[in-house]
Motif scaffolding. Sequence first.
Motif, PDB file in Angstrom:
ATOM      1  N   PRO A 230       0.829  -0.964   0.306  1.00  0.00           N
ATOM      2  CA  PRO A 230       0.044  -0.227  -0.040  1.00  0.00           C
ATOM      3  C   PRO A 230       0.775   1.367  -0.099  1.00  0.00           C
ATOM      4  CG  PRO A 230      -0.898  -1.507   1.537  1.00  0.00           C
ATOM      5  CD  PRO A 230       0.331  -2.128   1.205  1.00  0.00           C
ATOM      6  N   GLY A 231       0.415   2.085  -0.622  1.00  0.00           N
ATOM      7  CA  GLY A 231       0.902   3.613  -0.807  1.00  0.00           C
ATOM      8  C   GLY A 231       0.890   4.467  -2.344  1.00  0.00           C
ATOM      9  N   GLY A 232       2.060   4.889  -2.729  1.00  0.00           N
ATOM     10  CA  GLY A 232       1.894   5.742  -3.746  1.00  0.00           C
ATOM     11  C   GLY A 232       1.677   4.941  -5.036  1.00  0.00           C
ATOM     12  N   PRO A 233       1.583   5.624  -6.212  1.00  0.00           N
ATOM     13  CA  PRO A 233       1.626   5.207  -7.618  1.00  0.00           C
ATOM     14  C   PRO A 233       2.721   4.288  -7.887  1.00  0.00           C
ATOM     15  CG  PRO A 233       0.740   7.461  -7.737  1.00  0.00           C
ATOM     16  CD  PRO A 233       1.408   7.259  -6.226  1.00  0.00           C
ATOM     17  N   GLU A 234       4.011   4.559  -7.292  1.00  0.00           N
ATOM     18  CA  GLU A 234       5.088   3.613  -7.841  1.00  0.00           C
ATOM     19  C   GLU A 234       5.105   2.429  -7.314  1.00  0.00           C
ATOM     20  OE1 GLU A 234       5.586   5.863  -3.784  1.00  0.00           O
ATOM     21  OE2 GLU A 234       4.933   6.450  -5.547  1.00  0.00           O
ATOM     22  N   ASN A 235       4.183   2.159  -6.515  1.00  0.00           N
ATOM     23  CA  ASN A 235       3.905   0.809  -5.718  1.00  0.00           C
ATOM     24  C   ASN A 235       3.265  -0.169  -6.881  1.00  0.00           C
ATOM     25  OD1 ASN A 235       5.414   1.176  -3.653  1.00  0.00           O
ATOM     26  ND2 ASN A 235       3.861   1.851  -2.480  1.00  0.00           N
ATOM     27  N   LEU A 236       2.581   0.349  -8.068  1.00  0.00           N
ATOM     28  CA  LEU A 236       1.911  -0.477  -8.968  1.00  0.00           C
ATOM     29  C   LEU A 236       3.158  -1.142  -9.902  1.00  0.00           C
ATOM     30  CD1 LEU A 236      -0.896   2.032  -9.609  1.00  0.00           C
ATOM     31  CD2 LEU A 236      -0.986   0.078  -8.000  1.00  0.00           C
ATOM     32  N   GLU A 237       2.586  -2.247 -10.252  1.00  0.00           N
ATOM     33  CA  GLU A 237       3.655  -3.372 -11.114  1.00  0.00           C
ATOM     34  C   GLU A 237       2.786  -4.043 -11.935  1.00  0.00           C
ATOM     35  OE1 GLU A 237       7.198  -4.311  -8.128  1.00  0.00           O
ATOM     36  OE2 GLU A 237       5.594  -5.661  -7.966  1.00  0.00           O
ATOM     37  N   TRP A 238       3.310  -4.164 -13.218  1.00  0.00           N
ATOM     38  CA  TRP A 238       2.879  -4.981 -14.358  1.00  0.00           C
ATOM     39  C   TRP A 238       3.385  -6.068 -14.431  1.00  0.00           C
ATOM     40  CZ3 TRP A 238      -1.419  -5.256 -16.895  1.00  0.00           C
ATOM     41  CH2 TRP A 238      -1.502  -5.611 -18.357  1.00  0.00           C
ATOM     42  N   THR A 239       2.602  -7.207 -13.724  1.00  0.00           N
ATOM     43  CA  THR A 239       3.309  -8.510 -13.513  1.00  0.00           C
ATOM     44  C   THR A 239       2.403  -9.564 -14.034  1.00  0.00           C
ATOM     45  OG1 THR A 239       2.172  -8.672 -11.319  1.00  0.00           O
ATOM     46  CG2 THR A 239       4.501  -7.640 -11.518  1.00  0.00           C
ATOM     47  N   GLU A 240       2.875 -10.766 -13.899  1.00  0.00           N
ATOM     48  CA  GLU A 240       2.213 -11.995 -14.278  1.00  0.00           C
ATOM     49  C   GLU A 240       1.592 -12.583 -13.111  1.00  0.00           C
ATOM     50  OE1 GLU A 240       2.032 -14.149 -17.071  1.00  0.00           O
ATOM     51  OE2 GLU A 240       3.204 -12.631 -18.330  1.00  0.00           O
ATOM     52  N   VAL A 241       0.421 -12.911 -13.210  1.00  0.00           N
ATOM     53  CA  VAL A 241      -0.495 -13.467 -12.188  1.00  0.00           C
ATOM     54  C   VAL A 241      -1.359 -14.703 -12.824  1.00  0.00           C
ATOM     55  CG1 VAL A 241      -0.642 -11.212 -10.821  1.00  0.00           C
ATOM     56  CG2 VAL A 241      -2.436 -12.025 -12.758  1.00  0.00           C
ATOM     57  N   PRO A 242      -1.878 -15.583 -12.020  1.00  0.00           N
ATOM     58  CA  PRO A 242      -2.685 -16.728 -12.606  1.00  0.00           C
ATOM     59  C   PRO A 242      -3.699 -16.341 -13.473  1.00  0.00           C
ATOM     60  CG  PRO A 242      -2.018 -17.042 -10.298  1.00  0.00           C
ATOM     61  CD  PRO A 242      -1.869 -15.829 -10.602  1.00  0.00           C
ATOM     62  N   ASP A 243      -4.138 -17.009 -14.487  1.00  0.00           N
ATOM     63  CA  ASP A 243      -5.447 -16.495 -15.305  1.00  0.00           C
ATOM     64  C   ASP A 243      -6.527 -16.917 -14.366  1.00  0.00           C
ATOM     65  OD1 ASP A 243      -3.923 -16.161 -17.137  1.00  0.00           O
ATOM     66  OD2 ASP A 243      -4.745 -17.648 -18.617  1.00  0.00           O
ATOM     67  N   PRO A 244      -7.661 -16.253 -14.180  1.00  0.00           N
ATOM     68  CA  PRO A 244      -8.940 -16.159 -13.703  1.00  0.00           C
ATOM     69  C   PRO A 244      -9.755 -17.344 -14.410  1.00  0.00           C
ATOM     70  CG  PRO A 244      -9.121 -14.292 -14.786  1.00  0.00           C
ATOM     71  CD  PRO A 244      -7.833 -14.775 -14.912  1.00  0.00           C
ATOM     72  N   VAL A 245     -10.619 -18.204 -13.595  1.00  0.00           N
ATOM     73  CA  VAL A 245     -11.373 -19.137 -14.279  1.00  0.00           C
ATOM     74  C   VAL A 245     -12.851 -19.033 -13.739  1.00  0.00           C
ATOM     75  CG1 VAL A 245     -11.669 -21.430 -14.441  1.00  0.00           C
ATOM     76  CG2 VAL A 245      -9.535 -21.066 -13.873  1.00  0.00           C
ATOM     77  N   PRO A 246     -13.676 -18.822 -14.891  1.00  0.00           N
ATOM     78  CA  PRO A 246     -15.263 -18.767 -14.755  1.00  0.00           C
ATOM     79  C   PRO A 246     -15.931 -19.731 -13.941  1.00  0.00           C
ATOM     80  CG  PRO A 246     -14.759 -19.255 -17.210  1.00  0.00           C
ATOM     81  CD  PRO A 246     -13.552 -18.855 -16.286  1.00  0.00           C
ATOM     82  N   GLY A 247     -16.788 -19.334 -13.097  1.00  0.00           N
ATOM     83  CA  GLY A 247     -17.513 -20.325 -12.286  1.00  0.00           C
ATOM     84  C   GLY A 247     -18.915 -20.203 -12.856  1.00  0.00           C
ATOM     85  N   MET A 248     -19.744 -20.863 -12.078  1.00  0.00           N
ATOM     86  CA  MET A 248     -21.244 -20.888 -12.279  1.00  0.00           C
ATOM     87  C   MET A 248     -21.825 -19.517 -12.506  1.00  0.00           C
ATOM     88  SD  MET A 248     -24.076 -22.652 -12.729  1.00  0.00           S
ATOM     89  CE  MET A 248     -23.957 -24.269 -11.834  1.00  0.00           C
ATOM     90  N   GLY A 249     -22.589 -19.338 -13.851  1.00  0.00           N
ATOM     91  CA  GLY A 249     -22.946 -18.106 -13.939  1.00  0.00           C
ATOM     92  C   GLY A 249     -22.001 -16.787 -14.331  1.00  0.00           C
ATOM     93  N   GLU A 250     -20.789 -17.080 -14.627  1.00  0.00           N
ATOM     94  CA  GLU A 250     -19.703 -16.275 -14.876  1.00  0.00           C
ATOM     95  C   GLU A 250     -19.305 -16.339 -16.243  1.00  0.00           C
ATOM     96  OE1 GLU A 250     -17.792 -15.351 -10.480  1.00  0.00           O
ATOM     97  OE2 GLU A 250     -16.932 -16.929 -11.812  1.00  0.00           O
ATOM     98  N   VAL A 251     -18.500 -15.479 -16.805  1.00  0.00           N
ATOM     99  CA  VAL A 251     -17.867 -15.361 -18.017  1.00  0.00           C
ATOM    100  C   VAL A 251     -16.383 -14.849 -17.750  1.00  0.00           C
ATOM    101  CG1 VAL A 251     -19.943 -14.990 -19.508  1.00  0.00           C
ATOM    102  CG2 VAL A 251     -18.571 -13.035 -18.856  1.00  0.00           C
ATOM    103  N   LEU A 252     -15.546 -15.427 -18.706  1.00  0.00           N
ATOM    104  CA  LEU A 252     -14.095 -14.957 -18.765  1.00  0.00           C
ATOM    105  C   LEU A 252     -14.053 -13.959 -19.919  1.00  0.00           C
ATOM    106  CD1 LEU A 252     -11.264 -15.068 -17.949  1.00  0.00           C
ATOM    107  CD2 LEU A 252     -10.867 -16.986 -19.635  1.00  0.00           C
ATOM    108  N   LEU A 253     -13.483 -12.508 -19.872  1.00  0.00           N
ATOM    109  CA  LEU A 253     -13.554 -11.742 -20.838  1.00  0.00           C
ATOM    110  C   LEU A 253     -11.843 -11.491 -21.068  1.00  0.00           C
ATOM    111  CD1 LEU A 253     -15.714  -8.845 -19.708  1.00  0.00           C
ATOM    112  CD2 LEU A 253     -16.191 -10.805 -21.281  1.00  0.00           C
ATOM    113  N   ASP A 254     -11.543 -11.245 -22.528  1.00  0.00           N
ATOM    114  CA  ASP A 254     -10.208 -10.885 -22.776  1.00  0.00           C
ATOM    115  C   ASP A 254     -10.380  -9.416 -22.649  1.00  0.00           C
ATOM    116  OD1 ASP A 254      -9.036 -13.406 -23.382  1.00  0.00           O
ATOM    117  OD2 ASP A 254      -9.833 -13.533 -25.332  1.00  0.00           O
TER     118      ASP A 254
END
Length: 325
Positions: free
Chosen positions: A9-33
Amino acid sequence: MRAITIREPGGPENLEWTEVPDPVPGMGEVLLDVTASAVNRADLLQRQGNYAPPKGASDIMGLECSGTIAELGEGVEGWQVGDEVCALLAGGGYAEKVVVPAVQLLPVPGEVSLVASAALPEVACTVWSNVVMDSGLREGEVLLVHGGAGGIGTHAIQVGKALGATVAVTAGSADRLERCRQLGADLTINYREQDFVEELKKETGGADVILDNMGAKYLGRNVDALATSGRLAIIGMQGGIKGELNIGILAGKRARVAATTLRARPVDDKGRIVADVRERLWPLVEQGIVQPVIGQAIPMAEAADAHRALKEGGVFGKILLTSGS
């Protein structure tokens, strides 16, 4: 996939563009690109550690996005893989992919581009639910919008005019007020130089509906500015969370004060709002009567710059984050 994460938590400098796991849609959900997302003040609070996501929501920032349906979860009807949509989110928009309940999807409206439609879901659902569904703004009434130059404000001006209301706005500079007039605002008030209560009463007699992003700081003055049977809708707390309210004045006007949030609502409640937006507001967007107002578009990987721009307050309308960069 890649996403914007918060190192700490803190300023904008703490934001990072990183690799994270892909989300998976559950019941009633959709996955968007994701094609684009948008920056909201709630994102700045979350980055600072002051606004945790609702239980079960993604801890990635982003309350709205546009994109293409990549996968349908079990039980989803009415949508197909490849559909271009925009979506109201509880989180997760600052990413290349996001999962969203199908009831929170909206089709890309009319001639609006897929990228530009990312500017619509949060403002549309916030303004429509507060100004129309809850406060019941009608033709011939007076709507006062605080922060008329922001994403919410620029949308609310257009909705108010489309419904036949007289629209008054506050903003902090002559240039921003002029641009509000170009969107249709009838009365523009420089809050740095003018008393909005005095100006509103002088020109209109008072507001039937006030859409307020300031909270405590404006509470008493907003009640003063209401007309008889007026409705005050508080959607933000930029001016604090605790204020004094003169119940006598409120009762004498037979007026009403309500404070709402959108993000923490249950999925079914959000779905109800989205359905009403689609039925009654979306035709106005499809006809070009209400349009997204985009002040700046920034690659998602540079979200820190977008946060700085929103905090500085010089952008008119919404700031978009575009994916793929």
